[in-house]
Design an enzyme around this catalytic site. Sequence first.
Site, PDB file in Angstrom:
ATOM      1  N   ASP A   1       0.886  -1.130   0.095  1.00 32.23           N
ATOM      2  CA  ASP A   1      -0.099   0.011   0.005  1.00 32.23           C
ATOM      3  C   ASP A   1       0.876   1.274  -0.165  1.00 32.23           C
ATOM      4  OD1 ASP A   1      -2.390   1.407   0.091  1.00 32.23           O
ATOM      5  OD2 ASP A   1      -2.916   1.197   2.137  1.00 32.23           O
ATOM      6  N   GLY A   2       0.075   2.416  -0.526  1.00 26.22           N
ATOM      7  CA  GLY A   2       0.979   3.580  -0.504  1.00 26.22           C
ATOM      8  C   GLY A   2       1.752   4.251  -1.778  1.00 26.22           C
TER       9      GLY A   2
ATOM     10  N   HIS B   1       3.289   3.491  -8.768  1.00 30.14           N
ATOM     11  CA  HIS B   1       3.169   2.064  -9.064  1.00 30.14           C
ATOM     12  C   HIS B   1       4.309   1.597  -9.940  1.00 30.14           C
ATOM     13  CE1 HIS B   1      -0.992   2.066  -7.678  1.00 30.14           C
ATOM     14  NE2 HIS B   1      -1.430   3.043  -8.821  1.00 30.14           N
TER      15      HIS B   1
ATOM     16  N   SER C   1      -6.571  -5.747  -6.597  1.00 29.91           N
ATOM     17  CA  SER C   1      -7.855  -6.440  -5.945  1.00 29.91           C
ATOM     18  C   SER C   1      -9.076  -6.592  -6.834  1.00 29.91           C
ATOM     19  CB  SER C   1      -8.103  -5.754  -4.511  1.00 29.91           C
ATOM     20  OG  SER C   1      -8.649  -4.672  -4.910  1.00 29.91           O
TER      21      SER C   1
ATOM     22  N   GLU D   1     -11.644  -5.367  -6.116  1.00 31.22           N
ATOM     23  CA  GLU D   1     -12.165  -4.137  -5.933  1.00 31.22           C
ATOM     24  C   GLU D   1     -11.419  -2.999  -6.477  1.00 31.22           C
ATOM     25  OE1 GLU D   1     -11.815  -6.438  -3.306  1.00 31.22           O
ATOM     26  OE2 GLU D   1     -13.695  -6.986  -3.411  1.00 31.22           O
TER      27      GLU D   1
ATOM     28  N   ARG E   1     -11.467   1.951  -9.432  1.00 37.43           N
ATOM     29  CA  ARG E   1     -10.408   3.269  -9.649  1.00 37.43           C
ATOM     30  C   ARG E   1     -10.808   3.933 -10.893  1.00 37.43           C
ATOM     31  NH1 ARG E   1      -4.923   2.452  -6.559  1.00 37.43           N
ATOM     32  NH2 ARG E   1      -5.903   1.798  -4.314  1.00 37.43           N
TER      33      ARG E   1
ATOM     34  N   LEU F   1      13.136 -19.117  -4.533  1.00 37.87           N
ATOM     35  CA  LEU F   1      11.760 -18.448  -3.963  1.00 37.87           C
ATOM     36  C   LEU F   1      10.651 -18.820  -4.974  1.00 37.87           C
ATOM     37  CD1 LEU F   1      10.860 -16.275  -1.971  1.00 37.87           C
ATOM     38  CD2 LEU F   1      11.260 -14.738  -3.940  1.00 37.87           C
TER      39      LEU F   1
ATOM     40  N   GLU G   1       1.151 -13.867  11.601  1.00 37.57           N
ATOM     41  CA  GLU G   1       1.341 -12.754  12.651  1.00 37.57           C
ATOM     42  C   GLU G   1       1.190 -11.482  11.750  1.00 37.57           C
ATOM     43  OE1 GLU G   1       2.230 -12.876  15.506  1.00 37.57           O
ATOM     44  OE2 GLU G   1       1.843 -14.978  15.748  1.00 37.57           O
TER      45      GLU G   1
HETATM   46  C1  FPP Z   1      -1.706   0.394  -3.380  1.00 37.25           C
HETATM   47  O1  FPP Z   1      -1.273   1.757  -3.409  1.00 37.25           O
HETATM   48  C2  FPP Z   1      -1.319  -0.449  -4.571  1.00 37.25           C
HETATM   49  C3  FPP Z   1      -1.840  -0.860  -5.549  1.00 37.25           C
HETATM   50  C4  FPP Z   1      -3.425  -0.806  -5.856  1.00 37.25           C
HETATM   51  C5  FPP Z   1      -1.177  -1.482  -6.738  1.00 37.25           C
HETATM   52  C6  FPP Z   1       0.007  -2.313  -6.212  1.00 37.25           C
HETATM   53  C7  FPP Z   1       0.913  -2.487  -7.512  1.00 37.25           C
HETATM   54  C8  FPP Z   1       2.164  -2.511  -7.603  1.00 37.25           C
HETATM   55  C9  FPP Z   1       3.234  -2.235  -6.460  1.00 37.25           C
HETATM   56  C10 FPP Z   1       2.840  -2.366  -8.893  1.00 37.25           C
HETATM   57  C11 FPP Z   1       3.064  -3.777  -9.674  1.00 37.25           C
HETATM   58  C12 FPP Z   1       2.960  -4.996  -8.978  1.00 37.25           C
HETATM   59  C13 FPP Z   1       3.318  -6.006  -9.657  1.00 37.25           C
HETATM   60  C14 FPP Z   1       3.701  -7.197  -8.793  1.00 37.25           C
HETATM   61  C15 FPP Z   1       3.856  -5.806 -11.244  1.00 37.25           C
HETATM   62  P1  FPP Z   1      -2.298   2.928  -3.694  1.00 37.25           P
HETATM   63  O2  FPP Z   1      -2.289   3.148  -5.074  1.00 37.25           O
HETATM   64  O3  FPP Z   1      -3.647   2.344  -2.981  1.00 37.25           O
HETATM   65  O4  FPP Z   1      -1.745   3.859  -2.858  1.00 37.25           O
HETATM   66  P2  FPP Z   1      -2.433   5.157  -1.720  1.00 37.25           P
HETATM   67  O5  FPP Z   1      -3.146   4.207  -0.745  1.00 37.25           O
HETATM   68  O6  FPP Z   1      -1.125   5.938  -1.396  1.00 37.25           O
HETATM   69  O7  FPP Z   1      -3.120   6.081  -2.828  1.00 37.25           O
END
Ligand code: FPP
Length: 253
Positions: free
Chosen positions: A28-29, A45, A73, A75, A79, A139, A215
């Site tokens: 997240d973030g 991203h 997700s 959900e 976006r 891994l 955990e």
């Molecule tokens: C949450 O941050 C992140 C996502 C919904 C997307 C996760 C995707 C990646 C890390 C990139 C690609 C990954 C792979 C495995 C190829 P957010 O957008 O909700 O951030 P915010 O909460 O700060 O708005």
Amino acid sequence: MGAPCLMLMSNDSTNNLKIPKHIAIIMDGNGRWAKSHGLPRNIGHVQGAKNVENICRVAGEMGIDYITFYAFSSENWKRPDAEVKKLMNLFVEYTKKAVKICKKNNVRMLVIGDRNSLGDKLVENIRIAEESSKDNTGLTMIIAMNYGSRDEIVHAVNRIVEDRETGRIEKNDITEDMFSSYLYTAGIPDPDLLIRTSGEMRLSNYLLWQLSYAELYFTDVPWPAFTSKDLENAIKEYSRRDRRFGNITEESK
Ligand code: FPP
């Protein structure tokens, strides 16, 4: 044999760490990280995807066997279209690049989630990445894409009902282990540790069945800034936890 331990070459070099077999991560973030650097969300991203590679390399070196990333997700379709499109393009790029990266690092790649809405190109790239990495022995990196835990459970129930109706399973065959074998994560051990970055403290429909005894570890660090040191800190905290699985242990008496 007990869980593997790692003697980390850091300030705490006397610490013997318990290394989790399987770590699940909610990345997240990305958006907030980008904003705090005056960058568009998409760059968050992109940076997040680079960090997946970095953390996988470190996790492999630490002796972690499985790592599961929540990339998209069920959900996240809510976006804005432009963000979803950019994320899908990023996944197409990433899954193509993954073939080389997995080969170089001996990583096996798996994708969990509903592939039906992912688009032909992405589904094909996933197929190639999984197929070409299937015999790698290091891994196992699992990417949850268009994944939702409730959806996964409902999907499993429907398949069990179908198999029951066609006589492939008997009434008394339905056990916890058997149910697990109907999930996207069939054959993968449950996560020992869940890490969520960027300050939120919720599970967001992620691996609800599989995380029953994990955990939980939350950090304020946003995913693109999460380093090997942060992973080490999470594992140190995990090592201090007394996992009881409903039992009592010497420490808890
Ligand atoms: C949450 O941050 C992140 C996502 C919904 C997307 C996760 C995707 C990646 C890390 C990139 C690609 C990954 C792979 C495995 C190829 P957010 O957008 O909700 O951030 P915010 O909460 O700060 O708005």
